[in-house]
Write a protein that holds these residues in place. Structure first.
Motif, PDB file in Angstrom:
ATOM      1  N   PHE A 143      39.093 -25.638 -16.912  1.00 42.09           N
ATOM      2  CA  PHE A 143      38.852 -26.298 -18.199  1.00 42.09           C
ATOM      3  C   PHE A 143      39.616 -27.616 -18.285  1.00 42.09           C
ATOM      4  O   PHE A 143      39.097 -28.606 -18.796  1.00 42.09           O
ATOM      5  N   LYS A 144      40.849 -27.632 -17.791  1.00 44.09           N
ATOM      6  CA  LYS A 144      41.640 -28.868 -17.825  1.00 44.09           C
ATOM      7  C   LYS A 144      41.027 -29.927 -16.925  1.00 44.09           C
ATOM      8  O   LYS A 144      40.944 -31.097 -17.302  1.00 44.09           O
ATOM      9  N   GLN A 145      40.592 -29.532 -15.725  1.00 48.54           N
ATOM     10  CA  GLN A 145      39.996 -30.491 -14.788  1.00 48.54           C
ATOM     11  C   GLN A 145      38.690 -31.057 -15.322  1.00 48.54           C
ATOM     12  O   GLN A 145      38.384 -32.231 -15.134  1.00 48.54           O
ATOM     13  N   GLU A 146      37.902 -30.214 -15.986  1.00 46.89           N
ATOM     14  CA  GLU A 146      36.603 -30.651 -16.497  1.00 46.89           C
ATOM     15  C   GLU A 146      36.708 -31.359 -17.843  1.00 46.89           C
ATOM     16  O   GLU A 146      35.744 -31.933 -18.321  1.00 46.89           O
ATOM     17  N   GLY A 147      37.878 -31.270 -18.470  1.00 45.24           N
ATOM     18  CA  GLY A 147      38.052 -31.895 -19.770  1.00 45.24           C
ATOM     19  C   GLY A 147      37.407 -31.103 -20.895  1.00 45.24           C
ATOM     20  O   GLY A 147      37.150 -31.637 -21.978  1.00 45.24           O
ATOM     21  N   ARG A 148      37.143 -29.828 -20.653  1.00 48.44           N
ATOM     22  CA  ARG A 148      36.534 -28.978 -21.681  1.00 48.44           C
ATOM     23  C   ARG A 148      37.622 -28.401 -22.568  1.00 48.44           C
ATOM     24  O   ARG A 148      38.714 -28.112 -22.135  1.00 48.44           O
ATOM     25  N   TYR A 149      37.306 -28.211 -23.825  1.00 50.05           N
ATOM     26  CA  TYR A 149      38.207 -27.616 -24.814  1.00 50.05           C
ATOM     27  C   TYR A 149      39.576 -28.308 -24.829  1.00 50.05           C
ATOM     28  O   TYR A 149      40.603 -27.659 -24.672  1.00 50.05           O
ATOM     29  N   PRO A 150      39.631 -29.617 -25.024  1.00 52.55           N
ATOM     30  CA  PRO A 150      40.912 -30.324 -24.963  1.00 52.55           C
ATOM     31  C   PRO A 150      41.941 -29.748 -25.938  1.00 52.55           C
ATOM     32  O   PRO A 150      41.667 -29.575 -27.118  1.00 52.55           O
ATOM     33  N   GLY A 151      43.088 -29.400 -25.382  1.00 51.76           N
ATOM     34  CA  GLY A 151      44.180 -28.848 -26.176  1.00 51.76           C
ATOM     35  C   GLY A 151      44.041 -27.360 -26.448  1.00 51.76           C
ATOM     36  O   GLY A 151      44.965 -26.733 -26.953  1.00 51.76           O
ATOM     37  N   ARG A 152      42.887 -26.773 -26.104  1.00 51.65           N
ATOM     38  CA  ARG A 152      42.663 -25.348 -26.364  1.00 51.65           C
ATOM     39  C   ARG A 152      42.315 -24.582 -25.105  1.00 51.65           C
ATOM     40  O   ARG A 152      41.807 -23.464 -25.156  1.00 51.65           O
ATOM     41  N   GLU A 153      42.582 -25.160 -23.938  1.00 42.33           N
ATOM     42  CA  GLU A 153      42.191 -24.546 -22.675  1.00 42.33           C
ATOM     43  C   GLU A 153      42.762 -23.139 -22.530  1.00 42.33           C
ATOM     44  O   GLU A 153      42.062 -22.200 -22.156  1.00 42.33           O
ATOM     45  N   GLU A 154      44.047 -23.000 -22.851  1.00 40.75           N
ATOM     46  CA  GLU A 154      44.715 -21.705 -22.711  1.00 40.75           C
ATOM     47  C   GLU A 154      44.101 -20.664 -23.646  1.00 40.75           C
ATOM     48  O   GLU A 154      43.818 -19.531 -23.243  1.00 40.75           O
ATOM     49  N   GLU A 155      43.855 -21.064 -24.881  1.00 40.86           N
ATOM     50  CA  GLU A 155      43.280 -20.141 -25.866  1.00 40.86           C
ATOM     51  C   GLU A 155      41.895 -19.658 -25.442  1.00 40.86           C
ATOM     52  O   GLU A 155      41.597 -18.458 -25.477  1.00 40.86           O
ATOM     53  N   VAL A 156      41.040 -20.575 -25.022  1.00 43.70           N
ATOM     54  CA  VAL A 156      39.676 -20.218 -24.649  1.00 43.70           C
ATOM     55  C   VAL A 156      39.676 -19.337 -23.398  1.00 43.70           C
ATOM     56  O   VAL A 156      38.961 -18.336 -23.334  1.00 43.70           O
ATOM     57  N   ALA A 157      40.502 -19.673 -22.419  1.00 45.00           N
ATOM     58  CA  ALA A 157      40.592 -18.860 -21.206  1.00 45.00           C
ATOM     59  C   ALA A 157      41.071 -17.451 -21.544  1.00 45.00           C
ATOM     60  O   ALA A 157      40.537 -16.462 -21.033  1.00 45.00           O
ATOM     61  N   ALA A 158      42.056 -17.334 -22.424  1.00 46.32           N
ATOM     62  CA  ALA A 158      42.572 -16.022 -22.817  1.00 46.32           C
ATOM     63  C   ALA A 158      41.499 -15.216 -23.543  1.00 46.32           C
ATOM     64  O   ALA A 158      41.348 -14.010 -23.302  1.00 46.32           O
ATOM     65  N   ARG A 159      40.747 -15.869 -24.410  1.00 48.46           N
ATOM     66  CA  ARG A 159      39.685 -15.150 -25.125  1.00 48.46           C
ATOM     67  C   ARG A 159      38.633 -14.618 -24.165  1.00 48.46           C
ATOM     68  O   ARG A 159      38.152 -13.488 -24.306  1.00 48.46           O
TER      69      ARG A 159
END
Length: 116
Positions: free
Chosen positions: A20-36
């Motif tokens: 998500f960080k590399q693709e620029g998806r969910y900026p600032g929420r990468e950890e939250e979305v991955a955890a969900r």
């Protein structure tokens, strides 16, 4: 990730977060979305505390109860896979699938294919 998650789930979480960080998806929420995402996978496969408590109590997880649907494994199929299996179903079977889909996943592509 919750304490007690398997090493496999930890790796999945870290990979999703990194992607998500590399693709620029969910900026600032990468950890939250991955955890969900990983937590949803854990719940579906019975790895959460609630699922384990249900097992001990003798109850089945809601995902384990197969609905009376004319296509085997329907819940895990993609839209394209479902479309491929619709030929040969009766009007009653299509109606049952449409009611199930409308009540659960509500996938537009499946609903449109069932109406056609």
């Amino acid at each position: 990730m919750p304490v007690g998650a398997s090493p496999k789930r930890e790796r999945e979480f870290k990979k999703l977060e990194r992607d998500f960080k590399q693709e620029g998806r969910y900026p600032g929420r990468e950890e939250e979305v991955a955890a969900r995402i990983v937590n949803k996978q854990r719940a579906q496969s019975g790895e959460t505390r609630q699922a384990q408590e249900r097992k001990k109590a003798g109850g089945a997880a809601p995902e384990a109860l197969p609905p009376d649907l004319p296509i085997a494994g329907y819940q895990q199929l993609t839209v394209a896979q479902i479309r491929g299996k619709l030929d040969g179903l009766s009007a009653v079977q299509r109606k049952r699938l449409r009611a199930y889909e409308a009540a659960h996943k509500k996938r537009k592509g499946v609903l449109q294919a069932l109406e056609a």
